[in-house]
Write a protein that holds these residues in place. Structure first.
Motif, short mmCIF file in Angstrom:
data_model
loop_
_atom_site.label_atom_id
_atom_site.label_comp_id
_atom_site.label_asym_id
_atom_site.label_seq_id
_atom_site.Cartn_x
_atom_site.Cartn_y
_atom_site.Cartn_z
N VAL A 103 3.05 13.37 -0.27
CA VAL A 103 2.60 12.20 0.48
C VAL A 103 2.29 12.57 1.93
O VAL A 103 1.30 12.11 2.52
N ARG A 104 3.12 13.42 2.52
CA ARG A 104 2.95 13.76 3.94
C ARG A 104 1.77 14.68 4.21
O ARG A 104 1.51 14.99 5.37
N GLU A 105 1.08 15.11 3.19
CA GLU A 105 -0.14 15.87 3.43
C GLU A 105 -1.25 15.00 4.00
O GLU A 105 -2.16 15.52 4.66
N SER A 113 10.53 7.30 5.40
CA SER A 113 9.89 7.79 4.18
C SER A 113 10.89 8.17 3.10
O SER A 113 10.66 7.90 1.91
N ARG A 114 11.99 8.79 3.47
CA ARG A 114 12.92 9.27 2.45
C ARG A 114 13.55 8.12 1.68
O ARG A 114 13.64 8.14 0.44
N ASN A 115 14.02 7.11 2.38
CA ASN A 115 14.63 5.96 1.70
C ASN A 115 13.59 5.20 0.87
O ASN A 115 13.90 4.71 -0.22
N THR A 116 12.36 5.09 1.40
CA THR A 116 11.32 4.40 0.66
C THR A 116 10.96 5.14 -0.63
O THR A 116 10.82 4.54 -1.69
N THR A 117 10.82 6.47 -0.53
CA THR A 117 10.50 7.27 -1.72
C THR A 117 11.64 7.22 -2.74
O THR A 117 11.41 7.10 -3.95
N ILE A 120 0.83 -1.20 0.00
CA ILE A 120 0.00 0.00 0.00
C ILE A 120 0.87 1.25 0.00
O ILE A 120 0.59 2.24 -0.69
N THR A 121 1.95 1.24 0.78
CA THR A 121 2.86 2.38 0.82
C THR A 121 3.48 2.64 -0.55
O THR A 121 3.59 3.79 -1.00
N THR A 122 3.85 1.57 -1.23
CA THR A 122 4.41 1.71 -2.58
C THR A 122 3.40 2.32 -3.55
O THR A 122 3.74 3.19 -4.36
N LEU A 123 2.15 1.88 -3.46
CA LEU A 123 1.13 2.41 -4.36
C LEU A 123 0.85 3.88 -4.10
O LEU A 123 0.68 4.68 -5.04
N ILE A 124 0.82 4.27 -2.83
CA ILE A 124 0.53 5.67 -2.49
C ILE A 124 1.65 6.58 -2.97
O ILE A 124 1.41 7.64 -3.58
#
Length: 393
Positions: free
Chosen positions: A214-216, A223-227, A190-194
């Motif tokens: 995303v953080r809105e 979050s930074r490494n994932t993005t 889900i995190t990847t899709l968002i």
């Protein structure tokens, strides 16, 4: 061997041969392919070698074999002998037997939801599917059919079991999703899709811009490494951001590597403009000034001087003050600024005037020995002059 490949199932062959056999079998029929004997094959005349005279007298190369002009019933027939094809790929047979027995309905529902989430790669499609599933579950609990509907889900139904970020901005006049974003695990689908949807919605923006969007509403963990990992896997971003070419740097000039006196070889450049206000006159407006920078080639020492304009006269005044304080330079390097070019022209004209005028021989000899060389960068070469461009920063 080629006939054996054509009459073999492509899935049993290796990839290289299977691709070509598949194309042949899709365009033609395998039984129409026949074998030509060696003595009747014109291609063998060249591959096996033949004298020039025999080649010119041969009718096989010009007309082909004799049986080619006869009916197909008269063509030579060679029965295809089944042999083991060397190019056959390994046949792997895997038997999987899976029996899943789940006695806990809640656990079964969790596994179903996980499988449903992993099935879709678009967040918008997944939202619609989950919404319809939620409506179906809600309507099955209602016995009265008139009460069943497909209206949008309420916020209470959507927020059931969701962990949000706390904080002290409960009374802020901003949306609820910004005050308390939803916490997302960094490895979940889900995190990847968002993050992927926000990245596409922002026209393939960078890591920082995507993360702001995303953080809105969400707060991914790490979050930074994932993005950064998701954006790196984007094919379009990878294509428009190719790897830069590593250019081989040239050798340093000789003046940078030899010992010499301070400011004997210098580079000069301007920085500014700056605005100053003189105190000699009351209610005087601000004046625009510049700073001339002289950098020593040997020690990288820097000399700064205030210049009241971009004219040649202003630069010559600054150059005279520099020579009075630091000594005369033998070599001066600069870009192709109009003030630098004008100063070089005036100094050259002055030197030629002194050479033509009748002066004391000693003075003439001294001025001739002290002639200054001015070197300009090549036109449209911003990679030149890095030594005296660096102090401008």
């Amino acid at each position: 061997m080629a006939l054996a490949w054509i009459n073999t199932e492509p899935n049993t062959l290796k990839t290289f041969v299977a691709n070509r056999v598949t194309e042949i079998q899709s365009l033609t029929q395998p039984h129409k392919w026949l074998h030509v004997p060696t003595q009747d094959n014109p291609a063998d005349l060249i591959s096996r070698g033949q004298s020039t005279q025999d080649f010119l007298e041969s009718s096989l190369w010009k007309n082909g074999p004799l049986w080619l002009s006869q009916d197909s019933d008269m063509w030579p027939q060679f029965p295809l002998i089944k042999t083991d094809v060397l190019e056959k790929g390994p046949i792997r047979t895997t038997i999987v037997s899976l029996t899943l027995i789940i006695s806990n309905p809640k656990k079964q529902a969790e596994i179903f939801v996980e499988c449903l989430i992993e099935k879709y790669s678009s967040l918008r499609t997944l939202k619609h599917v989950i919404a319809y599933c939620q409506h179906f579950i809600k309507n099955t609990d209602l016995k009265n059919k008139k009460q069943r509907s497909l209206s949008p889900l309420s916020n209470e139904e959507l927020d059931a079991g969701i962990i949000r970020v706390g904080g002290r901005i409960e009374h802020a006049n901003i949306p609820q999703g910004q005050k308390h974003p939803i916490v997302l695990p960094h490895t979940h689908h889900i995190t990847t899709l968002i993050i992927r949807e926000e990245h596409i919605k922002r026209k393939h923006a960078g890591v920082q811009a995507t993360l702001y969007g995303v953080r809105e509403s969400f707060w991914p963990i790490d979050s930074r490494n994932t993005t950064r990992r998701i954006i790196r896997r984007s094919v379009r971003c990878f294509r428009v951001k190719p790897r830069g070419i590593d250019c081989i740097m040239g050798s340093l000039p000789e003046k940078r590597l030899t010992y010499s006196c301070l400011f004997l070889h210098v580079g000069v450049d301007y920085c500014g403009p700056f605005y100053i206000k003189e105190k000699r006159h009351r209610n005087r407006g601000r004046e625009k000034v510049y700073v001339s920078i002289f950098v020593c080639f040997t020690t990288k020492a820097v000399h700064l001087d205030l210049v009241y304009g971009l004219t040649t006269e202003a630069f010559l005044d600054s150059l005279s003050k520099f020579f009075s304080r630091q000594g005369k330079a033998i070599t001066v390097h600069s870009d192709n600024g109009t003030n630098f070019v004008g100063a070089n022209k005036e100094l050259r004209d002055l030197y030629e005037f002194i050479q033509k005028t009748k002066h004391d021989p000693d003075v003439k000899k001294f001025l001739s020995n002290e002639r200054m060389n001015w070197n300009f960068n090549p036109p449209s070469s911003p990679h030149f002059g890095g030594l005296w461009e660096a102090p401008v920063k």
